[in-house]
Design a protein around this motif. Structure first.
Motif, PDB file in Angstrom:
ATOM      1  N   ALA A   1      41.258   5.332 125.959  1.00 57.84           N
ATOM      2  CA  ALA A   1      41.232   4.005 125.572  1.00 57.84           C
ATOM      3  C   ALA A   1      40.182   3.336 124.866  1.00 57.84           C
ATOM      4  O   ALA A   1      40.287   2.767 123.865  1.00 57.84           O
ATOM      5  CB  ALA A   1      41.313   3.380 126.867  1.00 57.84           C
ATOM      6  N   GLU A   2      38.792   4.110 125.090  1.00 56.41           N
ATOM      7  CA  GLU A   2      37.765   3.688 124.202  1.00 56.41           C
ATOM      8  C   GLU A   2      37.806   4.205 122.743  1.00 56.41           C
ATOM      9  O   GLU A   2      37.250   3.295 121.758  1.00 56.41           O
ATOM     10  CB  GLU A   2      36.492   4.267 124.814  1.00 56.41           C
ATOM     11  N   GLN A   3      38.277   5.291 122.545  1.00 49.84           N
ATOM     12  CA  GLN A   3      38.807   5.747 121.519  1.00 49.84           C
ATOM     13  C   GLN A   3      39.477   4.836 120.302  1.00 49.84           C
ATOM     14  O   GLN A   3      39.459   4.365 119.185  1.00 49.84           O
ATOM     15  CB  GLN A   3      39.058   7.195 121.114  1.00 49.84           C
ATOM     16  N   LYS A   4      40.426   4.376 120.993  1.00 50.38           N
ATOM     17  CA  LYS A   4      41.654   3.503 120.671  1.00 50.38           C
ATOM     18  C   LYS A   4      41.001   2.285 120.240  1.00 50.38           C
ATOM     19  O   LYS A   4      41.220   1.659 119.019  1.00 50.38           O
ATOM     20  CB  LYS A   4      42.851   3.484 121.285  1.00 50.38           C
ATOM     21  N   ALA A   5      40.250   1.815 120.881  1.00 46.16           N
ATOM     22  CA  ALA A   5      39.579   0.275 120.856  1.00 46.16           C
ATOM     23  C   ALA A   5      38.689   0.476 119.572  1.00 46.16           C
ATOM     24  O   ALA A   5      38.512  -0.477 118.750  1.00 46.16           O
ATOM     25  CB  ALA A   5      38.845  -0.038 122.249  1.00 46.16           C
ATOM     26  N   GLU A   6      38.042   1.591 119.406  1.00 45.55           N
ATOM     27  CA  GLU A   6      36.937   1.890 118.328  1.00 45.55           C
ATOM     28  C   GLU A   6      37.691   1.810 117.086  1.00 45.55           C
ATOM     29  O   GLU A   6      37.352   1.260 116.176  1.00 45.55           O
ATOM     30  CB  GLU A   6      36.114   3.066 118.747  1.00 45.55           C
ATOM     31  N   LEU A   7      39.085   2.447 117.304  1.00 42.58           N
ATOM     32  CA  LEU A   7      39.822   2.572 115.822  1.00 42.58           C
ATOM     33  C   LEU A   7      40.277   1.368 115.666  1.00 42.58           C
ATOM     34  O   LEU A   7      40.402   0.915 114.232  1.00 42.58           O
ATOM     35  CB  LEU A   7      40.733   3.745 116.282  1.00 42.58           C
ATOM     36  N   VAL A   8      40.712   0.792 116.614  1.00 38.77           N
ATOM     37  CA  VAL A   8      41.440  -0.580 116.176  1.00 38.77           C
ATOM     38  C   VAL A   8      40.267  -1.567 115.493  1.00 38.77           C
ATOM     39  O   VAL A   8      40.520  -2.184 114.588  1.00 38.77           O
ATOM     40  CB  VAL A   8      41.883  -1.245 117.286  1.00 38.77           C
TER      41      VAL A   8
ATOM     42  N   ASN B   1      41.933  10.229 134.735  1.00 36.13           N
ATOM     43  CA  ASN B   1      41.595   9.092 134.676  1.00 36.13           C
ATOM     44  C   ASN B   1      40.612   8.857 133.750  1.00 36.13           C
ATOM     45  O   ASN B   1      40.373   8.100 132.863  1.00 36.13           O
ATOM     46  CB  ASN B   1      41.256   8.266 135.971  1.00 36.13           C
ATOM     47  N   LEU B   2      39.458  10.008 133.719  1.00 35.30           N
ATOM     48  CA  LEU B   2      38.407  10.187 132.896  1.00 35.30           C
ATOM     49  C   LEU B   2      38.663  10.137 131.599  1.00 35.30           C
ATOM     50  O   LEU B   2      38.560   9.503 130.471  1.00 35.30           O
ATOM     51  CB  LEU B   2      37.344  11.107 133.063  1.00 35.30           C
ATOM     52  N   ASP B   3      39.928  11.099 131.167  1.00 35.98           N
ATOM     53  CA  ASP B   3      40.645  11.364 129.905  1.00 35.98           C
ATOM     54  C   ASP B   3      41.262  10.164 129.279  1.00 35.98           C
ATOM     55  O   ASP B   3      41.055   9.871 128.181  1.00 35.98           O
ATOM     56  CB  ASP B   3      41.508  12.430 130.096  1.00 35.98           C
ATOM     57  N   ARG B   4      41.775   9.326 130.339  1.00 36.04           N
ATOM     58  CA  ARG B   4      42.484   7.895 129.953  1.00 36.04           C
ATOM     59  C   ARG B   4      41.450   7.011 129.155  1.00 36.04           C
ATOM     60  O   ARG B   4      41.809   6.251 128.279  1.00 36.04           O
ATOM     61  CB  ARG B   4      43.357   7.297 131.017  1.00 36.04           C
ATOM     62  N   ARG B   5      40.342   6.928 130.099  1.00 35.16           N
ATOM     63  CA  ARG B   5      39.190   5.821 129.877  1.00 35.16           C
ATOM     64  C   ARG B   5      38.763   6.247 128.439  1.00 35.16           C
ATOM     65  O   ARG B   5      38.638   5.475 127.568  1.00 35.16           O
ATOM     66  CB  ARG B   5      38.360   5.910 130.795  1.00 35.16           C
ATOM     67  N   GLY B   6      38.245   7.607 128.268  1.00 37.35           N
ATOM     68  CA  GLY B   6      37.956   8.059 126.942  1.00 37.35           C
ATOM     69  C   GLY B   6      39.066   7.741 125.920  1.00 37.35           C
ATOM     70  O   GLY B   6      38.484   7.227 124.804  1.00 37.35           O
TER      71      GLY B   6
END
Length: 71
Positions: A41-48, A34-39
């Motif tokens: 998702a945050e990276q993807k949001a930053e990239l977008v 779950n922590l890996d998924r959250r991280g």
């Protein structure tokens, strides 16, 4: 007779040397995932966000170039 060999009862390991894993943890669905998924998702949001900013800047630059070429 020895017990069956599986992740929660490994033959030759003795008792208590290995943490019992839940079914979710054995399927790689444990709390660490779950922590890996959250991280991720945050990276993807930053990239977008960065990609949108670049696209917006490029669009504005193209508009200013068009505006100066027309006048």
């Amino acid at each position: 007779m020895t017990d069956s060999k599986n992740i929660n009862n490994p033959v030759g390991q003795g008792g208590g040397q290995r943490k019992r894993q839940s079914r979710a943890e054995r399927q790689n669905n444990g709390p660490h995932r779950n922590l890996d998924r959250r991280g991720a998702a945050e990276q993807k949001a930053e990239l977008v966000r960065k990609m949108r900013e670049k696209a917006r800047a490029a669009e504005e630059a193209a508009q200013t170039d068009d505006g100066s070429a027309q006048s």
